[in-house]
Design a protein around this motif. Structure first.
Motif, PDB file in Angstrom:
ATOM      1  N   PHE A  93       0.656  -0.928   0.000  1.00  0.00           N
ATOM      2  CA  PHE A  93      -0.011   0.085  -0.030  1.00  0.00           C
ATOM      3  C   PHE A  93       0.787   1.440  -0.082  1.00  0.00           C
ATOM      4  CE2 PHE A  93      -2.906   3.410   2.161  1.00  0.00           C
ATOM      5  CZ  PHE A  93      -3.818   2.964   1.209  1.00  0.00           C
ATOM      6  N   ILE A  94       1.825   1.389   0.949  1.00  0.00           N
ATOM      7  CA  ILE A  94       2.664   2.539   0.907  1.00  0.00           C
ATOM      8  C   ILE A  94       3.503   2.639  -0.053  1.00  0.00           C
ATOM      9  CG2 ILE A  94       4.319   3.581   2.353  1.00  0.00           C
ATOM     10  CD1 ILE A  94       1.410   4.026   3.589  1.00  0.00           C
ATOM     11  N   ASP A  95       4.169   1.590  -0.562  1.00  0.00           N
ATOM     12  CA  ASP A  95       5.033   1.718  -1.477  1.00  0.00           C
ATOM     13  C   ASP A  95       4.502   2.094  -2.726  1.00  0.00           C
ATOM     14  OD1 ASP A  95       6.935   0.745   0.034  1.00  0.00           O
ATOM     15  OD2 ASP A  95       7.142  -1.249  -0.767  1.00  0.00           O
ATOM     16  N   ALA A  96       3.276   1.545  -2.957  1.00  0.00           N
ATOM     17  CA  ALA A  96       2.409   2.066  -4.395  1.00  0.00           C
ATOM     18  C   ALA A  96       2.147   3.515  -4.272  1.00  0.00           C
ATOM     19  CB  ALA A  96       0.993   1.302  -4.326  1.00  0.00           C
ATOM     20  N   ILE A  97       1.866   3.930  -2.937  1.00  0.00           N
ATOM     21  CA  ILE A  97       1.481   5.489  -3.124  1.00  0.00           C
ATOM     22  C   ILE A  97       2.815   6.215  -3.321  1.00  0.00           C
ATOM     23  CG2 ILE A  97       1.066   7.482  -1.412  1.00  0.00           C
ATOM     24  CD1 ILE A  97      -0.999   5.164  -0.322  1.00  0.00           C
ATOM     25  N   HIS A  98       3.957   5.931  -2.675  1.00  0.00           N
ATOM     26  CA  HIS A  98       5.222   6.546  -2.715  1.00  0.00           C
ATOM     27  C   HIS A  98       5.534   6.425  -4.305  1.00  0.00           C
ATOM     28  CE1 HIS A  98       7.134   7.632   0.869  1.00  0.00           C
ATOM     29  NE2 HIS A  98       6.785   6.423   1.376  1.00  0.00           N
ATOM     30  N   ARG A  99       5.451   5.472  -4.942  1.00  0.00           N
ATOM     31  CA  ARG A  99       6.050   5.261  -6.475  1.00  0.00           C
ATOM     32  C   ARG A  99       5.160   6.380  -7.245  1.00  0.00           C
ATOM     33  NH1 ARG A  99       5.724   0.491  -7.113  1.00  0.00           N
ATOM     34  NH2 ARG A  99       3.716   0.274  -8.237  1.00  0.00           N
ATOM     35  N   THR A 100       3.513   6.526  -6.979  1.00  0.00           N
ATOM     36  CA  THR A 100       2.940   7.000  -7.977  1.00  0.00           C
ATOM     37  C   THR A 100       3.042   8.575  -7.584  1.00  0.00           C
ATOM     38  OG1 THR A 100       1.304   5.304  -7.821  1.00  0.00           O
ATOM     39  CG2 THR A 100       0.295   7.389  -8.543  1.00  0.00           C
ATOM     40  N   ILE A 101       3.202   8.919  -6.484  1.00  0.00           N
ATOM     41  CA  ILE A 101       3.565  10.448  -6.241  1.00  0.00           C
ATOM     42  C   ILE A 101       4.797  10.926  -6.968  1.00  0.00           C
ATOM     43  CG2 ILE A 101       4.208  11.844  -4.355  1.00  0.00           C
ATOM     44  CD1 ILE A 101       2.439  10.499  -2.450  1.00  0.00           C
ATOM     45  N   GLN A 102       5.829  10.087  -6.957  1.00  0.00           N
ATOM     46  CA  GLN A 102       7.025  10.612  -7.563  1.00  0.00           C
ATOM     47  C   GLN A 102       6.645  10.439  -9.340  1.00  0.00           C
ATOM     48  OE1 GLN A 102      10.210   7.974  -6.315  1.00  0.00           O
ATOM     49  NE2 GLN A 102      10.356   8.669  -4.460  1.00  0.00           N
ATOM     50  N   GLU A 103       5.993   9.364  -9.593  1.00  0.00           N
ATOM     51  CA  GLU A 103       5.967   9.344 -11.246  1.00  0.00           C
ATOM     52  C   GLU A 103       5.167  10.198 -11.672  1.00  0.00           C
ATOM     53  OE1 GLU A 103       4.810   5.095 -11.832  1.00  0.00           O
ATOM     54  OE2 GLU A 103       6.841   4.454 -11.527  1.00  0.00           O
ATOM     55  N   LYS A 104       4.106  10.781 -11.011  1.00  0.00           N
ATOM     56  CA  LYS A 104       2.899  11.451 -11.618  1.00  0.00           C
ATOM     57  C   LYS A 104       3.089  12.843 -11.034  1.00  0.00           C
ATOM     58  CE  LYS A 104       1.047   8.227 -13.766  1.00  0.00           C
ATOM     59  NZ  LYS A 104       1.102   7.917 -15.184  1.00  0.00           N
ATOM     60  N   ASN A 105       4.161  13.087 -10.186  1.00  0.00           N
ATOM     61  CA  ASN A 105       4.408  14.499  -9.651  1.00  0.00           C
ATOM     62  C   ASN A 105       3.106  15.151  -8.936  1.00  0.00           C
ATOM     63  OD1 ASN A 105       5.906  16.918  -9.237  1.00  0.00           O
ATOM     64  ND2 ASN A 105       5.519  17.952 -10.932  1.00  0.00           N
TER      65      ASN A 105
END
Length: 274
Positions: free
Chosen positions: A94-106
């Motif tokens: 859950f947390i890793d998915a959010i972290h990655r999306t925040i970075q990828e989608k700015n």
């Protein structure tokens, strides 16, 4: 354009959070990424990677992909001209998915619902939302399940002795206050009595001439008591918190049970990080 990440588990709670965010940002050009994170269950990333085809991935997520697509279609049909929607599905933690999306989608703002539930396997929100607040360094809007949108007029901003009013984090809250034309109730709490120099009022007088605000100081009172009493005595629509290690958030909630937290968090919560 602002990039907004909205989490969903298709529950009433998450749908309410999505609708609140859409209304809250009604006058701004936004790209909403609606994300569902699949629980890992009995399969792992290695299982998917070792498959000769993509059929394993498709079969595992088929139902969730269909529900997410249906939700996106519903949002598209009711969308304001300045809003667009994209669907994301993930099977990471859950947390890793959010972290990655925040970075990828700015991502500029993360939106999550809150219902105080932590022991129901089918519900993502509750303890997960508390983890988001503590572990995700992104502006976050937490929307309690029973809160329906109405234009916010007031925001309580409780500050403890560690919170710097001249910080970038406080400025993030002021930005929202200005954009939404909100009256800010800045509450400085010295739990163990005042120590140091008072410069809050001079800063506010100099830098906040364009907003409506009220400033109060409370000493020798626990922060959670001060916050609770202030909310009861004033018409407060939202709460803005600066979250850092051993911060306001920890002092408000670190000893609270899930039931206590769910009773306490009855207003939308804007979380910012230093």
């Amino acid at each position: 354009m602002k990039n907004i990440l909205v989490l969903t588990d298709f529950s009433t709670c998450s749908r309410n959070a999505i609708q609140y965010a859409i209304n809250f940002l009604k006058n701004e050009t936004c790209c909403f990424y609606v994300m569902y994170v699949h629980k890992s269950g009995s399969f792992t990333l290695d299982d998917l990677m070792s498959s000769a085809t993509a059929n394993v991935y498709d079969s595992v997520l088929k139902a969730e992909k269909a529900r997410l697509h249906k939700l996106k279609v519903e949002l598209d049909e009711a969308a304001e001209e300045q809003h667009e929607f994209h669907a994301i599905i993930d099977y990471n933690s859950f947390i890793d998915a959010i972290h990655r999306t925040i970075q990828e989608k700015n991502i500029d703002l993360l939106v999550a619902g809150f219902n105080g539930v932590s022991n129901a396997a089918e519900i993502l929100f509750g303890s997960h939302t508390l983890s988001i607040i503590r572990r995700i360094n992104c502006n976050t809007l937490v929307v309690p399940e029973d809160v329906k949108f109405h234009p916010p007029k007031t925001m309580l901003v409780p500050l403890d002795v560690k919170d710097d009013i001249q910080s970038e984090a406080f400025d993030k809250i002021l930005t929202v206050v200005r954009q939404q034309n909100i009256h800010a109730h800045v509450l400085r709490v010295y739990e163990k009595g005042f120590t140091g120099n008072r410069y809050d009022e001079s800063f506010l007088l100099k830098n906040c001439k364009d907003i409506n605000y009220t400033y109060n100081v409370i000493e020798n009172v626990p922060l959670d008591y001060a916050k609770s009493c202030y909310v009861q005595m004033h018409d407060i629509d939202t709460i803005g918190l600066i979250v850092q290690k051993e911060s306001v958030f920890d002092r408000l909630f670190k000893h609270s049970s899930t039931t206590t937290i769910s009773k306490t968090l009855k207003r939308p919560l804007l979380v910012v990080h230093p």
